[in-house]
Design an enzyme around this catalytic site. Structure first.
Site, PDB file in Angstrom:
ATOM      1  N   CYS A 126       0.819  -1.224   0.000  1.00 24.81           N
ATOM      2  CA  CYS A 126       0.000   0.000   0.000  1.00 24.81           C
ATOM      3  C   CYS A 126       0.849   1.269   0.000  1.00 24.81           C
ATOM      4  CB  CYS A 126      -0.936   0.017   1.195  1.00 24.81           C
ATOM      5  SG  CYS A 126      -2.069  -1.362   1.214  1.00 24.81           S
ATOM      6  N   HIS A 266      -3.138   7.116   2.990  1.00 28.89           N
ATOM      7  CA  HIS A 266      -3.566   5.838   2.401  1.00 28.89           C
ATOM      8  C   HIS A 266      -4.958   5.505   2.926  1.00 28.89           C
ATOM      9  CE1 HIS A 266      -3.902   1.812   1.156  1.00 28.89           C
ATOM     10  NE2 HIS A 266      -3.684   1.284   2.344  1.00 28.89           N
ATOM     11  N   ASN A 296      -9.941  -0.055   0.259  1.00 22.13           N
ATOM     12  CA  ASN A 296      -8.480   0.010   0.222  1.00 22.13           C
ATOM     13  C   ASN A 296      -7.994  -0.501  -1.144  1.00 22.13           C
ATOM     14  OD1 ASN A 296      -5.740  -0.418   0.516  1.00 22.13           O
ATOM     15  ND2 ASN A 296      -5.888  -1.369   2.533  1.00 22.13           N
TER      16      ASN A 296
HETATM   17  N1  ACO Z   1     -18.354  -8.616   9.486  1.00 27.56           N
HETATM   18  C1  ACO Z   1     -18.727  -8.927  10.727  1.00 27.56           C
HETATM   19  N2  ACO Z   1     -17.861  -9.276  11.676  1.00 27.56           N
HETATM   20  C2  ACO Z   1     -16.551  -9.303  11.368  1.00 27.56           C
HETATM   21  C3  ACO Z   1     -16.098  -8.971  10.079  1.00 27.56           C
HETATM   22  C4  ACO Z   1     -17.049  -8.624   9.117  1.00 27.56           C
HETATM   23  N3  ACO Z   1     -16.709  -8.304   7.852  1.00 27.56           N
HETATM   24  N4  ACO Z   1     -14.748  -9.081  10.066  1.00 27.56           N
HETATM   25  C5  ACO Z   1     -14.371  -9.441  11.299  1.00 27.56           C
HETATM   26  N5  ACO Z   1     -15.443  -9.589  12.079  1.00 27.56           N
HETATM   27  C6  ACO Z   1     -15.523  -9.973  13.477  1.00 27.56           C
HETATM   28  C7  ACO Z   1     -14.279 -10.722  13.921  1.00 27.56           C
HETATM   29  O1  ACO Z   1     -14.389 -12.088  13.592  1.00 27.56           O
HETATM   30  C8  ACO Z   1     -14.334 -10.494  15.426  1.00 27.56           C
HETATM   31  O2  ACO Z   1     -15.244 -11.399  15.984  1.00 27.56           O
HETATM   32  P1  ACO Z   1     -14.918 -12.116  17.386  1.00 27.56           P
HETATM   33  O3  ACO Z   1     -14.775 -10.985  18.373  1.00 27.56           O
HETATM   34  O4  ACO Z   1     -16.105 -12.984  17.590  1.00 27.56           O
HETATM   35  O5  ACO Z   1     -13.638 -12.850  17.159  1.00 27.56           O
HETATM   36  C9  ACO Z   1     -14.949  -9.106  15.545  1.00 27.56           C
HETATM   37  O6  ACO Z   1     -15.568  -8.818  14.280  1.00 27.56           O
HETATM   38  C10 ACO Z   1     -13.954  -8.002  15.875  1.00 27.56           C
HETATM   39  O7  ACO Z   1     -12.852  -8.086  15.000  1.00 27.56           O
HETATM   40  P2  ACO Z   1     -11.655  -7.111  15.202  1.00 27.56           P
HETATM   41  O8  ACO Z   1     -10.513  -7.629  14.406  1.00 27.56           O
HETATM   42  O9  ACO Z   1     -11.478  -6.806  16.650  1.00 27.56           O
HETATM   43  O10 ACO Z   1     -12.218  -5.777  14.512  1.00 27.56           O
HETATM   44  P3  ACO Z   1     -11.462  -4.419  14.379  1.00 27.56           P
HETATM   45  O11 ACO Z   1     -12.220  -3.388  15.116  1.00 27.56           O
HETATM   46  O12 ACO Z   1     -10.005  -4.524  14.646  1.00 27.56           O
HETATM   47  O13 ACO Z   1     -11.649  -4.109  12.821  1.00 27.56           O
HETATM   48  C11 ACO Z   1     -10.412  -4.216  10.751  1.00 27.56           C
HETATM   49  C12 ACO Z   1     -11.106  -5.007  11.870  1.00 27.56           C
HETATM   50  C13 ACO Z   1     -11.434  -3.379  10.057  1.00 27.56           C
HETATM   51  C14 ACO Z   1      -9.773  -5.205   9.780  1.00 27.56           C
HETATM   52  C15 ACO Z   1      -9.318  -3.301  11.351  1.00 27.56           C
HETATM   53  O14 ACO Z   1      -8.539  -4.039  12.261  1.00 27.56           O
HETATM   54  C16 ACO Z   1      -8.411  -2.673  10.314  1.00 27.56           C
HETATM   55  O15 ACO Z   1      -8.824  -1.845   9.553  1.00 27.56           O
HETATM   56  N6  ACO Z   1      -7.119  -3.022  10.342  1.00 27.56           N
HETATM   57  C17 ACO Z   1      -6.122  -2.376   9.472  1.00 27.56           C
HETATM   58  C18 ACO Z   1      -6.168  -2.824   8.052  1.00 27.56           C
HETATM   59  C19 ACO Z   1      -5.142  -2.001   7.284  1.00 27.56           C
HETATM   60  O16 ACO Z   1      -4.899  -0.862   7.571  1.00 27.56           O
HETATM   61  N7  ACO Z   1      -4.467  -2.518   6.330  1.00 27.56           N
HETATM   62  C20 ACO Z   1      -3.492  -1.611   5.683  1.00 27.56           C
HETATM   63  C21 ACO Z   1      -2.567  -2.215   4.933  1.00 27.56           C
HETATM   64  S1  ACO Z   1      -3.294  -3.104   3.603  1.00 27.56           S
HETATM   65  C22 ACO Z   1      -1.992  -3.496   2.496  1.00 27.56           C
HETATM   66  O17 ACO Z   1      -0.870  -3.161   2.659  1.00 27.56           O
HETATM   67  C23 ACO Z   1      -2.356  -4.370   1.315  1.00 27.56           C
END
Ligand code: ACO
Length: 339
Positions: A126, A266, A296
């Site tokens: 990214c 980003h 993204n």
């Molecule tokens: N729908 C419903 N529930 C979901 C989903 C979904 N799509 N995805 C995950 N969950 C659930 C999980 O299973 C978890 O359930 P559990 O508590 O029963 O285990 C719950 O939601 C909470 O998951 P978390 O991982 O705690 O959610 P979080 O608030 O951290 O959000 C997210 C997840 C959106 C992925 C976030 O962590 C994020 O944006 N991370 C950064 C991603 C990023 O910046 N990437 C950049 C680089 S990309 C590149 O270089 C190609």
């Protein structure tokens, strides 16, 4: 405005580098959160509240990364008022190349008819567009080349596991491009700072298909050709690295954040963008956001956003712009541009 001249332009043997044209392209097909609700166990409410994403673009099956890149490239060339024959070099930043080799940049070179241009790909996930901007700028700065085309292009839909709700809701396809040239009497790109931490490579990876795990029946059955991410840890690393890169870039130019007209981070997740803006002390008006419409798009993300910011008049000649990126590797970077 700036209190100290930047080393990039203050050394007499080097020349300044400006972005003289930008362009972007996103595929027509829109994939909404409502459609994702029918594909995996998720809800529009979860996706919107956790990420800010409402829809993303998905390339057609016969549309490869080089096609997205080519469309964006043509628009950037038009904006710069040049033709493909004027190009000396094409750099494509991507983690979703058309194939392992030849490079996507060579395919773009042929498609746009850049008969004189050298071409290569650059891989920094990214962060790719800011990495490519920095590399491309050095060729112009050093008088090696006059005209460099830098492209960020991704078909993320080709590496997303559409059965994994943790990741499939986050990504989209698209491309953005910028023409780099010396514009006499302009400062242009004031600084770029880049960083990486391979110790955190496992946070975000596509395990198979390279030399470590070549494609086999087992690797395909194990779904190892799709990207995997530890979302929580990636989130924390992203905020810390982006804030630090942005502050370093501004500091190198003797600037404070209030002097920047537009901050283009980003577009990974709205919560990351607002956390970064808050920690930098930036206002909502300064922050550019389009993650709601595209998700993204990895290396294409800030390139598409920059083009939209220019098209919408959020950035005009003379304005200071801050790009700040983060991605797999880990990699990160920031660039300050006097438009
Ligand atoms: N729908 C419903 N529930 C979901 C989903 C979904 N799509 N995805 C995950 N969950 C659930 C999980 O299973 C978890 O359930 P559990 O508590 O029963 O285990 C719950 O939601 C909470 O998951 P978390 O991982 O705690 O959610 P979080 O608030 O951290 O959000 C997210 C997840 C959106 C992925 C976030 O962590 C994020 O944006 N991370 C950064 C991603 C990023 O910046 N990437 C950049 C680089 S990309 C590149 O270089 C190609």
């Amino acid at each position: 405005m700036r209190t100290t001249p930047h080393p990039r332009t203050s050394r007499p043997h080097l020349r300044s580098v400006s972005i003289t044209g930008v362009g972007s392209y996103v595929p027509q097909r829109i994939l909404t959160n409502a459609e994702l609700e029918r594909m995996v166990e998720t809800t529009d409410e979860w996706i919107t509240s956790r990420t800010g994403i409402r829809e993303r673009r998905i390339a057609a099956s016969d549309e490869a990364t080089s096609d997205l890149a080519t469309a964006a490239a043509r628009r950037a060339l038009t904006a710069a008022g040049i033709t493909a024959a004027d190009l000396d070099l094409i750099i494509v930043a991507t983690i979703t190349p058309d194939m392992m080799f030849p490079s996507t940049a060579c395919l773009v070179q042929q498609k746009i008819g850049a008969v004189r241009a050298a071409a290569f790909d650059l891989e920094a996930a990214c962060s790719g567009f800011v990495y490519a901007l920095d590399v491309g700028a050095h060729f112009v700065q050093s008088h090696t080349y006059n005209t460099v085309l830098v492209i960020g292009a991704e078909k993320m839909s080709s590496v997303v596991d559409w059965q994994d709700r943790n990741t499939c809701v986050l990504f989209g396809d698209g491309a953005g491009a910028a023409v780099l040239q010396n514009r006499p009497k302009a400062h242009g790109l004031l600084t770029t700072c880049l960083g990486s931490d391979g110790g955190k490579a496992k946070l975000l990876e596509l395990p198979a298909g390279g030399s470590a795990v070549p494609a086999t029946v087992e690797s395909v059955a194990g779904r190892l050709h799709y990207l995997r991410m530890d979302g929580k840890e990636t989130f924390k690393s992203a905020v810390t690295a982006m804030v630090s890169a942005a502050n370093e870039a501004l500091g190198r130019c003797g600037l404070t954040v209030d002097q920047v007209r537009c901050i283009i981070p980003h577009q990974a997740n709205l919560r990351i963008l607002t956390a970064v803006a808050e920690r930098l002390g930036a206002t909502d008006e300064q922050l550019f956001v389009n993650v709601d419409r595209y998700g993204n798009t990895s290396a294409a993300s800030v390139a598409i956003a920059l083009d939209e910011a220019v098209t919408q008049g959020r950035v005009v000649r003379g304005d200071l712009v801050l790009l700040v990126v983060f991605g797999a590797g880990l990699t990160w970077g920031a660039a300050v541009i006097e438009w």
